[in-house]
Scaffold this active site. Structure first.
Site, short mmCIF file in Angstrom:
data_model
loop_
_atom_site.label_atom_id
_atom_site.label_comp_id
_atom_site.label_asym_id
_atom_site.label_seq_id
_atom_site.Cartn_x
_atom_site.Cartn_y
_atom_site.Cartn_z
N ASP A 1 -7.30 -4.61 4.88
CA ASP A 1 -8.26 -4.03 3.93
C ASP A 1 -9.33 -5.06 3.60
O ASP A 1 -10.54 -4.79 3.67
CB ASP A 1 -7.48 -3.63 2.67
CG ASP A 1 -8.27 -2.71 1.78
OD1 ASP A 1 -9.17 -2.03 2.28
OD2 ASP A 1 -7.98 -2.68 0.57
N ASP B 1 -5.80 -16.34 4.64
CA ASP B 1 -6.90 -16.97 3.89
C ASP B 1 -7.79 -17.80 4.82
O ASP B 1 -9.01 -17.77 4.73
CB ASP B 1 -6.38 -17.80 2.70
CG ASP B 1 -5.15 -18.61 3.01
OD1 ASP B 1 -4.57 -18.42 4.10
OD2 ASP B 1 -4.74 -19.44 2.18
N TYR C 1 0.79 -1.22 0.00
CA TYR C 1 0.00 0.00 0.00
C TYR C 1 0.83 1.28 0.00
O TYR C 1 0.30 2.36 -0.18
CB TYR C 1 -0.89 0.02 1.24
CG TYR C 1 -2.34 -0.23 0.95
CD1 TYR C 1 -2.78 -1.52 0.71
CD2 TYR C 1 -3.25 0.80 0.90
CE1 TYR C 1 -4.10 -1.77 0.44
CE2 TYR C 1 -4.58 0.56 0.63
CZ TYR C 1 -5.00 -0.73 0.40
OH TYR C 1 -6.31 -0.97 0.13
N LYS D 1 0.24 -13.69 6.23
CA LYS D 1 0.36 -14.68 5.16
C LYS D 1 1.82 -15.11 5.11
O LYS D 1 2.47 -15.14 4.06
CB LYS D 1 -0.12 -14.01 3.84
CG LYS D 1 -0.26 -14.91 2.66
CD LYS D 1 -1.46 -15.82 2.70
CE LYS D 1 -1.39 -16.79 1.52
NZ LYS D 1 -2.24 -17.96 1.64
#
Ligand code: NAI
Length: 398
Positions: A288, A264, A148, A215
């Site tokens: 987000d 996930d 970002y 992740k």
């Protein structure tokens, strides 16, 4: 008009604080006046003439461009910094090209490193899941780093050519010629201050757990490092307040449980097992996605509030965008911005007006008076416009 100040992390809020606001693009001009009327009514109801916000409009977005030739005038940033606490409507960001996101620019300029999004269910709101009330989380999303932060170059540019060449020569890595390239940067300092803020919040608000979402199985040295640094800060600075999920094995000894989940998996966990989660701390991009998923679960973006907090300033904001198709039609749902103002009042320790607004919003919704985004899905609901919804909330306040 007096100024809110902050010294060594301690806020000093005078009785008549100046608070800058950005009206915002699109539906900003519908929802921002509604929010101000509701806040003023609640503050007056609780404090009479003893306290009142001195609202100070500062330009940003299209309105600012028309007036000053700049989408984000330096004076606006200066005011957001100087007055410590402010609130904003949504600002438009063109896709692929044009100006960079003004929202991101504000967050970076003021070093508002934590995006804080509480998500809970309000009875009467149509929600897509069977038991939306099981979700009650506060998301702490890192705000300044990750993919970002805007370090990226266009396919075919000189910069991309030189990076591809550098990687090939120095690291024997080959990247397809016609690639765009972005950098994912996650630092120890930014990860630790974000996780620290989330744990402090959990302690201060009697929350049960903080889940670090990452992740790191794939992106080991960015997201994986975030996880490692998160545990480090939890153990080093909060040893007597927290316990890891593994250590706890059913007995938390009254301490906050630190959990971790791969991003996930977390997305399905939040749908399948929402009550297992409470405070969530996560890097920017995961945060987000998670914020929008959670908001949708309790009835959509129109109702989810948000704040961007740093060490020296905080900007409260609606979490949705400018909904251009609703602009100026008196149709938009003002709840997200109104509940962001509730967060702002809580942050200022004006707790009683905050509670009053929350109850009034809930009563208005339960009374079946809904803006069109909600009304279509609720049998027997009466559709009200933005201004009338605000009137009804105010009626429930006074
Ligand atoms: P959006 O949030 O504006 O709209 C998504 C959907 O939700 C649309 O169907 C819209 O009508 C509906 N919606 C959103 N807020 C609503 C409200 N208060 N009441 C009723 N319905 C509502 O997202 P989109 O279309 O992706 O973005 C539009 C613009 O907003 C873009 O320029 C984007 O960059 C910007 N944006 C700004 C944000 C901010 O200022 N923090 C956040 C997200 C997007």
């Amino acid at each position: 008009m007096e100024k809110i100040t902050i010294k060594n992390g301690r806020l000093n809020v005078p009785d008549f604080p100046a608070i800058p606001f950005i009206t915002g693009d699109g539906i900003g001009s519908d929802i921002t006046p509604a929010m101000i009327r509701i806040v003023d009514a609640a503050v007056e109801k609780i404090y009479g003439s003893g306290k009142k916000i001195a609202w100070k409009e500062v330009p940003a977005g299209k309105k600012a461009f028309a007036e000053t030739g700049s989408y984000l005038p330096e004076q606006t940033l200066e005011d957001l910094r100087k007055y410590v606490i402010s609130i904003k409507g949504p600002l438009e960001t063109p896709v692929a090209g044009g100006i960079r996101s003004l929202n991101v620019a504000i967050r970076q300029a003021l070093d508002l490193y934590a995006c804080v999004r509480p998500v809970r269910y309000f009875r009467g709101v149509p929600a897509p899941v069977r038991e939306p009330e099981l979700l009650d989380v506060v998301i702490f999303r890192e705000n300044t780093e990750d993919v970002y932060s805007g370090i990226e170059w266009e396919a075919g540019s000189k910069q991309v050519a030189s990076i591809i060449e550098y990687l090939r020569q120095k690291h024997d890595i080959s990247i397809a010629d016609n690639s765009g390239i972005g950098i994912k940067n996650i630092s120890e300092a930014a990860s630790k201050r974000l996780v620290r803020k989330a744990i402090e919040y959990a302690i201060g608000n009697n929350r049960k757990s903080v889940t670090l979402v990452h992740k790191g199985n794939i992106m080991k040295y960015t997201e994986g490092a975030f996880l490692r640094w998160g545990y480090e800060i939890a153990k080093r600075e909060f040893a007597s307040d927290v316990i890891t999920e593994k250590e706890a094995s059913g007995n938390t000894e009254g301490r906050i449980i630190i959990k971790d989940r791969i991003a996930d998996n977390m997305l399905q966990q939040l749908l399948l097992n929402p009550s297992a989660y409470d405070v969530i701390a996560t890097p920017n991009l995961n945060g987000d996605y998670i914020s929008d998923l959670c908001a949708a679960q309790v009835g959509g973006l129109g109702i989810a509030p948000g704040a961007n907090m740093g060490s020296d300033a905080a900007v409260f904001e609606a979490t949705h965008g400018t909904a251009p198709e609703l602009e100026g039609k008196d149709k938009a749902n003002p709840c997200s911005l109104v509940l962001s103002a509730v967060l702002m009042l809580e942050y200022m320790s004006w707790i009683e007006p905050a509670k009053l607004i929350t109850a009034a919003v809930e009563n208005t919704i339960q009374g079946g008076n809904l803006t069109s985004d909600f009304a279509g899905e609720v049998k027997g609901a009466r559709i009200v416009g933005t201004a009338e919804f605000a009137d009804m909330v105010i009626k429930n306040i006074i």
